[in-house]
Design a protein around this motif. Sequence first.
Motif, PDB file in Angstrom:
ATOM      1  N   MET A 272      37.283  41.334  25.126  1.00  0.00           N
ATOM      2  CA  MET A 272      37.733  40.672  26.342  1.00  0.00           C
ATOM      3  C   MET A 272      39.180  41.063  26.665  1.00  0.00           C
ATOM      4  O   MET A 272      40.043  41.024  25.793  1.00  0.00           O
ATOM      5  CB  MET A 272      37.642  39.151  26.191  1.00  0.00           C
ATOM      6  CG  MET A 272      36.226  38.616  26.258  1.00  0.00           C
ATOM      7  SD  MET A 272      35.615  38.599  27.949  1.00  0.00           S
ATOM      8  CE  MET A 272      34.017  37.842  27.696  1.00  0.00           C
ATOM      9  N   ALA A 273      39.416  41.417  27.904  1.00  0.00           N
ATOM     10  CA  ALA A 273      40.766  41.790  28.331  1.00  0.00           C
ATOM     11  C   ALA A 273      41.335  40.701  29.231  1.00  0.00           C
ATOM     12  O   ALA A 273      40.609  40.043  29.981  1.00  0.00           O
ATOM     13  CB  ALA A 273      40.715  43.122  29.082  1.00  0.00           C
ATOM     14  N   LYS A 274      42.649  40.519  29.148  1.00  0.00           N
ATOM     15  CA  LYS A 274      43.327  39.540  29.986  1.00  0.00           C
ATOM     16  C   LYS A 274      43.492  40.090  31.399  1.00  0.00           C
ATOM     17  O   LYS A 274      43.962  41.205  31.589  1.00  0.00           O
ATOM     18  CB  LYS A 274      44.701  39.192  29.407  1.00  0.00           C
ATOM     19  CG  LYS A 274      44.658  38.506  28.043  1.00  0.00           C
ATOM     20  CD  LYS A 274      44.198  37.066  28.155  1.00  0.00           C
ATOM     21  CE  LYS A 274      44.268  36.360  26.805  1.00  0.00           C
ATOM     22  NZ  LYS A 274      43.738  34.976  26.885  1.00  0.00           N
ATOM     23  N   GLN A 275      43.115  39.285  32.386  1.00  0.00           N
ATOM     24  CA  GLN A 275      43.253  39.675  33.787  1.00  0.00           C
ATOM     25  C   GLN A 275      44.080  38.625  34.521  1.00  0.00           C
ATOM     26  O   GLN A 275      44.072  37.443  34.147  1.00  0.00           O
ATOM     27  CB  GLN A 275      41.873  39.792  34.456  1.00  0.00           C
ATOM     28  CG  GLN A 275      40.895  40.722  33.761  1.00  0.00           C
ATOM     29  CD  GLN A 275      41.323  42.172  33.813  1.00  0.00           C
ATOM     30  OE1 GLN A 275      41.959  42.599  34.774  1.00  0.00           O
ATOM     31  NE2 GLN A 275      40.954  42.935  32.795  1.00  0.00           N
ATOM     32  N   ASN A 276      44.780  39.068  35.566  1.00  0.00           N
ATOM     33  CA  ASN A 276      45.577  38.150  36.374  1.00  0.00           C
ATOM     34  C   ASN A 276      45.040  38.053  37.799  1.00  0.00           C
ATOM     35  O   ASN A 276      44.537  39.043  38.339  1.00  0.00           O
ATOM     36  CB  ASN A 276      47.039  38.611  36.431  1.00  0.00           C
ATOM     37  CG  ASN A 276      47.740  38.467  35.098  1.00  0.00           C
ATOM     38  OD1 ASN A 276      47.494  37.514  34.368  1.00  0.00           O
ATOM     39  ND2 ASN A 276      48.595  39.407  34.758  1.00  0.00           N
ATOM     40  N   LYS A 277      45.153  36.875  38.364  1.00  0.00           N
ATOM     41  CA  LYS A 277      44.755  36.676  39.760  1.00  0.00           C
ATOM     42  C   LYS A 277      45.657  35.606  40.372  1.00  0.00           C
ATOM     43  O   LYS A 277      45.934  34.584  39.742  1.00  0.00           O
ATOM     44  CB  LYS A 277      43.299  36.228  39.864  1.00  0.00           C
ATOM     45  CG  LYS A 277      42.745  36.247  41.297  1.00  0.00           C
ATOM     46  CD  LYS A 277      41.278  35.890  41.300  1.00  0.00           C
ATOM     47  CE  LYS A 277      40.685  35.930  42.696  1.00  0.00           C
ATOM     48  NZ  LYS A 277      40.580  37.290  43.244  1.00  0.00           N
TER      49      LYS A 277
ATOM     50  N   GLU B 287      38.310  27.713  34.032  1.00  0.00           N
ATOM     51  CA  GLU B 287      38.633  28.547  32.866  1.00  0.00           C
ATOM     52  C   GLU B 287      39.878  29.418  33.103  1.00  0.00           C
ATOM     53  O   GLU B 287      40.371  30.061  32.179  1.00  0.00           O
ATOM     54  CB  GLU B 287      37.442  29.436  32.487  1.00  0.00           C
ATOM     55  CG  GLU B 287      37.029  30.467  33.507  1.00  0.00           C
ATOM     56  CD  GLU B 287      36.004  29.946  34.508  1.00  0.00           C
ATOM     57  OE1 GLU B 287      35.317  30.781  35.122  1.00  0.00           O
ATOM     58  OE2 GLU B 287      35.901  28.719  34.659  1.00  0.00           O
ATOM     59  N   TYR B 288      40.366  29.448  34.327  1.00  0.00           N
ATOM     60  CA  TYR B 288      41.583  30.210  34.636  1.00  0.00           C
ATOM     61  C   TYR B 288      42.806  29.407  34.202  1.00  0.00           C
ATOM     62  O   TYR B 288      42.933  28.235  34.532  1.00  0.00           O
ATOM     63  CB  TYR B 288      41.678  30.508  36.127  1.00  0.00           C
ATOM     64  CG  TYR B 288      40.760  31.611  36.623  1.00  0.00           C
ATOM     65  CD1 TYR B 288      39.559  31.902  35.984  1.00  0.00           C
ATOM     66  CD2 TYR B 288      41.091  32.359  37.743  1.00  0.00           C
ATOM     67  CE1 TYR B 288      38.722  32.900  36.444  1.00  0.00           C
ATOM     68  CE2 TYR B 288      40.260  33.359  38.215  1.00  0.00           C
ATOM     69  CZ  TYR B 288      39.074  33.626  37.564  1.00  0.00           C
ATOM     70  OH  TYR B 288      38.238  34.612  38.022  1.00  0.00           O
ATOM     71  N   GLN B 289      43.705  30.039  33.487  1.00  0.00           N
ATOM     72  CA  GLN B 289      44.906  29.376  32.984  1.00  0.00           C
ATOM     73  C   GLN B 289      46.101  29.703  33.879  1.00  0.00           C
ATOM     74  O   GLN B 289      46.404  30.864  34.127  1.00  0.00           O
ATOM     75  CB  GLN B 289      45.196  29.846  31.553  1.00  0.00           C
ATOM     76  CG  GLN B 289      46.369  29.124  30.903  1.00  0.00           C
ATOM     77  CD  GLN B 289      46.646  29.636  29.498  1.00  0.00           C
ATOM     78  OE1 GLN B 289      45.938  30.507  28.998  1.00  0.00           O
ATOM     79  NE2 GLN B 289      47.674  29.108  28.879  1.00  0.00           N
ATOM     80  N   ILE B 290      46.785  28.667  34.366  1.00  0.00           N
ATOM     81  CA  ILE B 290      47.953  28.875  35.224  1.00  0.00           C
ATOM     82  C   ILE B 290      49.124  29.357  34.368  1.00  0.00           C
ATOM     83  O   ILE B 290      49.444  28.764  33.339  1.00  0.00           O
ATOM     84  CB  ILE B 290      48.341  27.577  35.968  1.00  0.00           C
ATOM     85  CG1 ILE B 290      47.214  27.138  36.897  1.00  0.00           C
ATOM     86  CG2 ILE B 290      49.618  27.790  36.778  1.00  0.00           C
ATOM     87  CD1 ILE B 290      47.450  25.803  37.571  1.00  0.00           C
TER      88      ILE B 290
ATOM     89  N   ASP C 216      40.069  35.662  30.948  1.00  0.00           N
ATOM     90  CA  ASP C 216      39.440  36.701  30.126  1.00  0.00           C
ATOM     91  C   ASP C 216      38.239  37.281  30.864  1.00  0.00           C
ATOM     92  O   ASP C 216      37.395  36.534  31.368  1.00  0.00           O
ATOM     93  CB  ASP C 216      38.970  36.129  28.783  1.00  0.00           C
ATOM     94  CG  ASP C 216      40.142  35.701  27.913  1.00  0.00           C
ATOM     95  OD1 ASP C 216      41.099  36.483  27.820  1.00  0.00           O
ATOM     96  OD2 ASP C 216      40.100  34.590  27.347  1.00  0.00           O
ATOM     97  N   LYS C 217      38.197  38.599  30.929  1.00  0.00           N
ATOM     98  CA  LYS C 217      37.059  39.244  31.576  1.00  0.00           C
ATOM     99  C   LYS C 217      36.854  40.629  30.989  1.00  0.00           C
ATOM    100  O   LYS C 217      37.808  41.401  30.852  1.00  0.00           O
ATOM    101  CB  LYS C 217      37.273  39.357  33.088  1.00  0.00           C
ATOM    102  CG  LYS C 217      36.057  39.924  33.829  1.00  0.00           C
ATOM    103  CD  LYS C 217      36.283  39.971  35.326  1.00  0.00           C
ATOM    104  CE  LYS C 217      35.051  40.527  36.038  1.00  0.00           C
ATOM    105  NZ  LYS C 217      35.265  40.604  37.501  1.00  0.00           N
ATOM    106  N   GLU C 218      35.632  40.910  30.629  1.00  0.00           N
ATOM    107  CA  GLU C 218      35.286  42.234  30.123  1.00  0.00           C
ATOM    108  C   GLU C 218      34.873  43.097  31.311  1.00  0.00           C
ATOM    109  O   GLU C 218      33.854  42.846  31.955  1.00  0.00           O
ATOM    110  CB  GLU C 218      34.132  42.139  29.121  1.00  0.00           C
ATOM    111  CG  GLU C 218      33.905  43.419  28.328  1.00  0.00           C
ATOM    112  CD  GLU C 218      35.060  43.753  27.412  1.00  0.00           C
ATOM    113  OE1 GLU C 218      35.535  44.900  27.462  1.00  0.00           O
ATOM    114  OE2 GLU C 218      35.496  42.871  26.651  1.00  0.00           O
ATOM    115  N   ILE C 219      35.699  44.093  31.620  1.00  0.00           N
ATOM    116  CA  ILE C 219      35.407  44.962  32.756  1.00  0.00           C
ATOM    117  C   ILE C 219      34.786  46.260  32.255  1.00  0.00           C
ATOM    118  O   ILE C 219      35.420  47.021  31.520  1.00  0.00           O
ATOM    119  CB  ILE C 219      36.685  45.259  33.573  1.00  0.00           C
ATOM    120  CG1 ILE C 219      37.252  43.960  34.153  1.00  0.00           C
ATOM    121  CG2 ILE C 219      36.388  46.252  34.696  1.00  0.00           C
ATOM    122  CD1 ILE C 219      38.550  44.129  34.901  1.00  0.00           C
ATOM    123  N   GLU C 220      33.552  46.502  32.642  1.00  0.00           N
ATOM    124  CA  GLU C 220      32.859  47.726  32.253  1.00  0.00           C
ATOM    125  C   GLU C 220      33.076  48.788  33.325  1.00  0.00           C
ATOM    126  O   GLU C 220      32.939  48.515  34.516  1.00  0.00           O
ATOM    127  CB  GLU C 220      31.360  47.465  32.082  1.00  0.00           C
ATOM    128  CG  GLU C 220      31.038  46.533  30.920  1.00  0.00           C
ATOM    129  CD  GLU C 220      29.542  46.326  30.739  1.00  0.00           C
ATOM    130  OE1 GLU C 220      28.776  47.053  31.417  1.00  0.00           O
ATOM    131  OE2 GLU C 220      29.157  45.457  29.945  1.00  0.00           O
TER     132      GLU C 220
END
Length: 370
Positions: free
Chosen positions: A1-6, A148-151, A173-177
């Motif tokens: 799992m990779a950390k992603q920002n939004k 599940e998104y952490q501020i 956390d999101k696994e991007i293939e």
Amino acid sequence: MAKQNKAYKFRLYPTKEQELVIRKTFGCVRFVYNKMLAERKETYERLKDNKEAWKRVKHPTPAKYKKEHEWLKEVDSLALANAQLHLDKAYKAFFKGNARFPRFKKKRHKQSYTTNVVNGNIQLLDDHIKLPKLKSLKMKQHRKIPSEYQIKSCTLSLTSSGKYYISILTEYDKEIESKEIEKVVGLDFAMDGLFVDSEGEKANYPKFYRQMLDKLAIEQRKLSRKKKGSSNWNKQRIRVAKIGEKVANQRKNFLHHKSKKLVTIYDAIVIEDLDMKGMSKALKFGKSVADNGWGMFTTFLQYKLKEQGKQLIKIDKWYPSTKTCSNCGSVKEVKLSERIYQCTCGLSINRDYNSAINIKKEGIRLLASA
């Protein structure tokens, strides 16, 4: 799992008391930033020929100024700490050659400050958000932030027309293939209309800024006739600011929809790595370049493609996409006034369409060699 920002941006509706606190924080952040910059600038002038000595210097922090100016303790300490981080970032960009020397902040510059999450000091409530020193602040939350998104942080800003906004940065956390690349498109930047793609389709950008030029000129003339600083001058200033904000919102909305459509259809998008600032100055097309928002558009493409495991491919800005025949590959000089590309091989085609095809071909070549 990779950390992603939004990031999520919402309109705020502070009370009069909360407005005073927010504006005071803007002022304190600007004050601290300028104080730190003044000291660093003095040190830099003294040590700029001795890089090693510069690296060993302990730069001032906001804590230093709190001792001298007690009123700095009345605002969010994290906002002041972020002012230091922003200055550090500005200096790093300068030393890397990516930006000019940091400049002092003025009141007329964009007013904003950033605060971070520490021990639950920021919380989302029903149509409200809890922030340090502000307690519960009314917010128009038109989109739900997944639980599940952490501020991570929040940035409060004030527009020229007096509207307050908050940008909430989240992490998840999101696994991007990586998507298998099957469909590729090339985009050729077009001064008139944003872009032409390698399928022959045009973006047909509506030129929101130019549509508003006449109305803007009228309102600006009215502003120039009023006494600066008066109540009527301020009301007219807000009318002028609202026109600019409307254009910016229309542009942003158009670019979001256009980029989303392309990302949905294609697995890879190929563009030229253009220097838009240099182009606007060299060709004296400042208004045209600023109006269509190519830089913002490519940013939208970048993160939207990344979220889906797709790719944005940038080819060298010196690649002769305009001069090359998309049919036979021969290269010839093309004047800016020539809108049809004609080749000795018999090809007669719109020059932007021809460029887009070449950009796509070069992108596919780069993908194959990667």
